[in-house]
Design an enzyme around this catalytic site. Structure first.
Site, PDB file in Angstrom:
ATOM      1  N   GLU A   1      31.425  -4.029  35.042  1.00 60.85           N
ATOM      2  CA  GLU A   1      32.127  -5.314  35.166  1.00 60.85           C
ATOM      3  C   GLU A   1      33.583  -5.147  34.727  1.00 60.85           C
ATOM      4  O   GLU A   1      34.124  -5.966  33.983  1.00 60.85           O
ATOM      5  CB  GLU A   1      31.428  -6.387  34.314  1.00 60.85           C
TER       6      GLU A   1
ATOM      7  N   GLU B   1      22.329  -8.019  28.176  1.00 61.12           N
ATOM      8  CA  GLU B   1      22.834  -8.531  26.898  1.00 61.12           C
ATOM      9  C   GLU B   1      21.758  -8.926  25.880  1.00 61.12           C
ATOM     10  O   GLU B   1      21.744 -10.051  25.383  1.00 61.12           O
ATOM     11  CB  GLU B   1      23.757  -9.736  27.155  1.00 61.12           C
TER      12      GLU B   1
HETATM   13  C1  GLA Z   1      28.673 -11.283  31.831  1.00 58.86           C
HETATM   14  C2  GLA Z   1      27.651 -11.244  32.944  1.00 58.86           C
HETATM   15  C3  GLA Z   1      28.282 -11.398  34.278  1.00 58.86           C
HETATM   16  C4  GLA Z   1      29.365 -12.432  34.270  1.00 58.86           C
HETATM   17  C5  GLA Z   1      30.368 -12.085  33.251  1.00 58.86           C
HETATM   18  C6  GLA Z   1      31.514 -13.038  33.325  1.00 58.86           C
HETATM   19  O1  GLA Z   1      29.305 -10.102  31.646  1.00 58.86           O
HETATM   20  O2  GLA Z   1      26.880 -10.077  32.963  1.00 58.86           O
HETATM   21  O3  GLA Z   1      27.307 -11.791  35.181  1.00 58.86           O
HETATM   22  O4  GLA Z   1      28.842 -13.706  34.024  1.00 58.86           O
HETATM   23  O5  GLA Z   1      29.711 -12.175  32.019  1.00 58.86           O
HETATM   24  O6  GLA Z   1      31.696 -13.604  34.554  1.00 58.86           O
END
Ligand code: GLA
Length: 369
Positions: free
Chosen positions: A258, A153
């Site tokens: 994710e 990020e």
């Molecule tokens: C982000 C992070 C993850 C997690 C998600 C929400 O996407 O990369 O590690 O913390 O948020 O749980």
């Protein structure tokens, strides 16, 4: 007689269950299917969820235990108890093991950026600390953790670079350094850049610039991770498809890292997955505490079918699709961005039973566009 009947019923049930296709088998020629795990699952303190993971998934990601604040909570203090159990679970079950995440602005303690007087570190001191962290953590699992989210990020919504403490203190090359240190610590590991909302064109353009620059500097990025924190109507099929194609064109694989689908009303117009967001609870934002209505259950299944349809179209550019959690009950979306809601974002319900979305995803594996 009675015992015989019970045994034969049990055998029929067992045969039926083992004949059920699993996610990892259904997609075995296409991509790995992963899940983010909590400690109950990988230590098997929660044996039924541990079993579900073994049955369904070919790759694992640690939800929290390898984030800086957990694995390296204080200067010179590393906490490897849970990460060791996590890696052992993956090795024992022949899974593709992901490390998540090395360099991020969240879940990283303030001390990381300060000297012992609480003053901001110099560039060189922070680079030394970054090097120590990466060499220690990546080095410990060299040859066992097969791929690392090195930087998480780093891009803003408008495509500019996020002014994190990493960037303020070290400068723009903090990203290059992180990849160099990770490669040095395990030259065989796959290295990823992980990010949310890249389906939005401005942010995507920023990530394309970043990846292109890193490639020009000699960094070998194996894959970009699209986090995949989606909802029922974002992103569109075209946005997703264009995003995957854009990154594949740069010569990197594209992983979904994710995946989950938020079905609850959104608390703001803000389309983001920024974990630091928090809104106040309100009953109208938590409407399904007694179960998800059938129409929404079907909408969720249809949405998963659509997403996996896109992934299958791009399967030659993809190595993995990882869900952020195993069952609805342990999803972060029950507590983000509003704490204490009842959400239904995954393929297994709170009892670990497959939902209609599970069948929809399996069906998508049949289509090979
Ligand atoms: C982000 C992070 C993850 C997690 C998600 C929400 O996407 O990369 O590690 O913390 O948020 O749980």
């Amino acid at each position: 007689m009675k015992t015989v009947t019970i045994i034969s019923a049990a055998l029929t049930l067992a045969a039926h269950l083992s004949a059920q296709p699993t996610l990892k088998d259904a997609f075995k020629d296409d991509f790995l299917i992963g899940a983010a795990l909590n400690p109950g699952q990988f230590t098997e303190a929660n044996p039924s969820e541990g079993d579900l993971v073994k049955q369904q998934f070919s790759s694992i990601t640690p939800e929290n235990c390898l984030k800086w604040e957990n694995v390296h909570p204080a200067p010179g203090k590393y906490n490897f108890y849970l990460p060791d159990r996590y890696v052992e679970f993956g090795v024992n079950n022949h899974m593709f093991i992901i490390g998540h995440t090395l360099i991020w602005h969240n879940q990283t303690p303030d001390w990381v950026f300060q000297d012992d007087q609480g003053k901001p570190l110099t560039r060189d001191a922070l680079l030394a600390r970054m090097h120590d962290h990466i060499a220690t953590v990546v080095g410990r699992y060299r040859g066992r953790i097969q791929g690392w989210d090195v930087v998480n990020e780093a891009v803003n919504e408008d495509g500019t670079m996020r002014e994190s403490k990493w960037r303020k203190i070290i400068g723009p090359d903090f990203i290059l350094k992180a990849y160099q240190y990770a490669h040095e610590a395990d030259p065989a590991a796959e290295l990823y850049y992980n990010e949310y909302s890249l389906e939005n064109p401005n942010k995507r353009a920023g990530a394309v610039r970043l990846i292109t620059e890193l490639q020009a500097q000699g960094v070998k990025i194996t894959a970009i991770g699209l986090q995949g924190h989606y909802n029922l109507d974002w992103p569109s099929e075209d946005q997703l498809s264009d995003t995957i194609a854009t990154f594949a064109h740069l010569g990197v694989k594209v992983n979904i890292t994710e995946l989950d689908i938020n079905v609850l009303p959104s608390a703001s117009q803000n389309m983001t997955a920024d974990v630091s967001l928090k809104y106040r609870a309100a009953a109208k934002l938590n409407p399904y505490t007694n179960g998800l209505p059938a129409t929404l259950q079907q909408a969720l299944a249809a949405r998963y079918a659509t997403l996996f349809g896109v992934f299958m179209q791009h399967r030659h550019s993809m190595e993995r699709v990882t869900f952020w959690g195993v069952t609805d009950g342990n999803s972060w979306l029950n507590d983000w961005p509003i704490p204490g809601r009842t959400n239904y974002p995954l393929l297994f319900d709170r009892a670990g039973q497959p939902k209609p979305a599970f069948a929809a995803v399996l069906a998508a594996a049949q289509a090979k566009p």
